[in-house]
Design a protein around this motif. Structure first.
Motif, mmCIF file in Angstrom:
data_model
loop_
_atom_site.group_PDB
_atom_site.id
_atom_site.type_symbol
_atom_site.label_atom_id
_atom_site.label_comp_id
_atom_site.label_asym_id
_atom_site.label_seq_id
_atom_site.Cartn_x
_atom_site.Cartn_y
_atom_site.Cartn_z
ATOM 1 N N THR A 2 0.898 -1.195 -0.010
ATOM 2 C CA THR A 2 0.065 0.026 -0.017
ATOM 3 C C THR A 2 0.901 1.268 -0.071
ATOM 4 N N TYR A 112 -6.878 -8.131 -3.886
ATOM 5 C CA TYR A 112 -7.898 -7.432 -3.166
ATOM 6 C C TYR A 112 -7.511 -5.859 -2.633
ATOM 7 N N ARG A 113 -6.025 -5.911 -2.063
ATOM 8 C CA ARG A 113 -5.576 -4.587 -1.611
ATOM 9 C C ARG A 113 -5.402 -3.701 -2.918
ATOM 10 N N LEU A 116 -8.814 -2.226 -3.643
ATOM 11 C CA LEU A 116 -8.960 -0.830 -3.129
ATOM 12 C C LEU A 116 -8.442 0.374 -3.301
ATOM 13 N N TRP A 117 -7.106 0.079 -3.548
ATOM 14 C CA TRP A 117 -6.066 1.251 -3.985
ATOM 15 C C TRP A 117 -6.846 1.817 -5.278
ATOM 16 N N ARG A 120 -9.789 3.772 -5.015
ATOM 17 C CA ARG A 120 -9.566 5.258 -3.910
ATOM 18 C C ARG A 120 -8.701 6.151 -5.107
ATOM 19 N N ARG A 125 -15.620 6.065 -5.545
ATOM 20 C CA ARG A 125 -16.549 6.102 -4.430
ATOM 21 C C ARG A 125 -17.505 7.335 -4.967
ATOM 22 N N ALA A 201 -13.400 -5.914 -4.110
ATOM 23 C CA ALA A 201 -12.685 -4.665 -3.519
ATOM 24 C C ALA A 201 -13.594 -3.389 -3.855
ATOM 25 N N THR A 202 -13.976 -3.087 -5.124
ATOM 26 C CA THR A 202 -14.725 -2.159 -5.321
ATOM 27 C C THR A 202 -16.109 -1.893 -4.694
ATOM 28 N N ARG A 204 -16.623 -3.256 -1.983
ATOM 29 C CA ARG A 204 -16.595 -2.897 -0.508
ATOM 30 C C ARG A 204 -16.317 -1.233 -0.357
ATOM 31 N N THR A 205 -15.890 -0.657 -1.271
ATOM 32 C CA THR A 205 -16.054 0.995 -1.116
ATOM 33 C C THR A 205 -17.431 1.595 -1.014
#
Length: 529
Positions: A2, A112-113, A116-117, A120, A125, A201-202, A204-205
């Motif tokens: 990250t 997955y990480r 998320l990055w 973002r 979002r 992951a998307t 999850r946002t």
């Protein structure tokens, strides 16, 4: 990883970025660019980790197990990376498809990480539709759900497409004279895993996990929940079965470990490899308790109906296999576990359904069994495969046999239980009389009985900050109101006579002689002369 993403995000933003709308001066990259960078860093970090582990094994056992040089070590690490995505290899005389499912955790976590990055970095979002206000129409909620699914699918493709292309390059690097990766399996496995991890992951946002589940319509949501419950019960039973078998055959497992004599470093690597194969063994246990069982080579069978074995690979964990012959009747009771899982799944499907439907409830239960059977067959296909040529060309459970047996066992039990639960809900709703409306005076009397006036503040029934102009009215249970069930059999009680002197400052609106006085200000009667 990250931190590396954040450094890269702060670097060439002036070249790759684009200005965001509004007063925010921070730039954002397009979604495909963010997905490409996330895929590249995921693959780079994963190959670097596996190269380090492979290099340690090469230093500890420099007898050619991992190659003759650093280049061969890197090629071996690339092969392990492809195996982590369940991409098989072709070897002289056969192929290798029995790959450890536990190794898939590494690329799945990294992807997955990275997802998320990516979400973002690309401001997904903000692109997702905002939460709808209360009272919105169902059509508007469905349109919002479809828009969210489109954004999630686009994000998954943006991560999966470059990830699969880079995996093709890794497959070319991992190719040597003995092992030839299956390029089709490499592309497909990397594409599917990256799409699933990026989409998850998307999603999850959007919010917590419960919000992710609400992306599905109500009926499919109940079907997915029932399938998950059935699979978790069967996989949990398979894990217990494997642990019991290991405890029972611990002596044989220890003898095989001592026979191999791998040394300290080799013993650690051997233990790690067997731990990575534990998910495969759990799925084998699920296939065992569902009936078809599994095999360790052609002509063998390990099932509740009997065990037929030949020569097995010298892997210590295989020492926990049962002895050849017929099994005891007590062990055959594990065949009831799929039916238990089906009963639990049917209850979940019936309880989560939006409205009770007497005719379709058993069909939804059987649909849950069908989905569970397809999922179990897919897991069985991933947990098995060839381990060379000749008799080791078939190792593990049969996918279609497991799928068929689980569909029938779980589907029938889930259909019956869903129908019974749905019938009981409708029957209880029809037999239960509507609750009588409780009289308002009883409710208010119970509430006001619990109110204790503060000794510091003057008690005022309208506003505690006002002066004490009137005490808190006493509400008695024998008062009647519009909800009181008076009739010919229930006479209206006489209202008790008040002993308090009459008040001149309150106008009786039931008496037309004095006229009606309407106070717009609720406190006007205090100031009325």
């Amino acid at each position: 990883m990250t931190a590396l993403f954040d450094q890269l995000r702060a670097g060439p933003r002036g070249v790759l970025g684009r200005s965001s709308a509004g007063d925010d001066d921070e730039t954002r990259r397009p979604l495909p660019v963010s997905g490409m960078l996330a895929a590249a860093w995921t693959l780079g970090v994963g190959v670097a980790v596996l190269t380090t582990v492979t290099l340690v094994g090469w230093i500890a056992a420099p007898r050619g197990a991992f190659g003759q040089g650093v280049a061969e070590v890197f090629r071996a690490a690339c092969q392990v990376w492809l195996a982590a995505h369940h991409a098989g290899f072709a070897i002289p005389g056969g192929g290798v498809g029995l790959l450890p499912l536990g190794l898939t955790v590494l690329p799945a976590a990294l992807l997955y990480r990275a997802g998320l990055w990516m979400a973002r970095d690309a401001d997904l979002r903000l692109r997702l539709p905002a939460r709808l206000p209360k009272g919105s129409t169902k059509d508007l909620a469905n349109a919002r759900r479809r828009a969210q699914l489109v954004v999630i699918a686009r994000a998954g493709v943006s991560l999966a497409a470059p990830y699969a292309m880079l995996a093709g390059v890794v497959a070319l690097i991992a190719k040597n004279d003995l092992t030839q990766p299956y390029v089709g399996e490499v592309l497909l496995s990397h594409l599917v895993l990256a799409f699933a991890a990026g989409s998850l992951a998307t999603a999850r946002t959007i919010g917590p996990w419960r919000s992710m589940v609400r992306l599905l319509p109500e009926r499919p949501r109940a079907l997915v929940a029932g399938t998950a419950v059935a699979l978790l019960i069967m996989l949990g039973a398979g894990l217990v079965l494997v642990l019991v078998a290991l405890a029972a055959g611990f002596g044989q497992v220890r003898e095989l470990s001592e026979f191999l004599a791998p040394g300290v470093v080799g013993g650690v690597l051997l233990l790690l490899m067997q731990a990575l194969y534990l998910p495969n063994l759990v799925i084998w246990g699920m296939a065992y308790l569902s009936g078809p069982g599994f095999q360790i080579g052609t002509g063998t069978l390990i099932a509740p109906t009997g065990v037929q074995l030949g020569s097995v690979p010298a892997l210590p964990v295989l020492g926990a296999l049962p002895e050849p012959g017929t099994t005891s009747p007590l062990l055959m009771t594990v065949l009831a576990l799929p039916f238990v899982a089906g009963i639990a799944a049917g209850v979940v499907v019936a309880r989560m359904a939006p409205t009770p439907q007497f005719e379709s409830a058993p069909l939804w239960g059987f649909g849950c069994g069908l989905a569970t059977g397809v999922s179990a067959g897919l897991l069985a296909a991933l947990a098995g495969g060839p381990l060379g040529g000749a008799r080791l060309s078939a190792v593990g459970p049969s996918a279609w046999e497991v799928s068929l047996s689980v569909t029938l066992e779980v589907g029938v039990a889930a259909g019956i239980s869903a129908g019974l639960v749905n019938w009981w809900s409708m029957f209880r709703g029809a037999r239960t009389a509507p609750a009588p409306v409780r009289m308002a005076d009883e409710v208010l009397s119970k509430v006001t009985a619990k109110i204790k006036p503060s000794p510091d503040l003057p008690g005022h029934w309208m506003d505690a900050t006002e002066a004490a102009t009137q005490p808190l009215p006493a509400i008695r249970a024998d008062w009647s109101d519009e909800h009181t069930p008076f009739g010919p059999d229930i006479p209206r009680p006489a209202r008790p006579l008040s002993t308090a002197p009459p008040r001149d400052d309150i106008v009786d609106e039931t008496d037309d002689r004095g006229g009606h006085v309407i106070y717009v200000d609720p406190y006007a009667w205090d100031r009325d002369p």
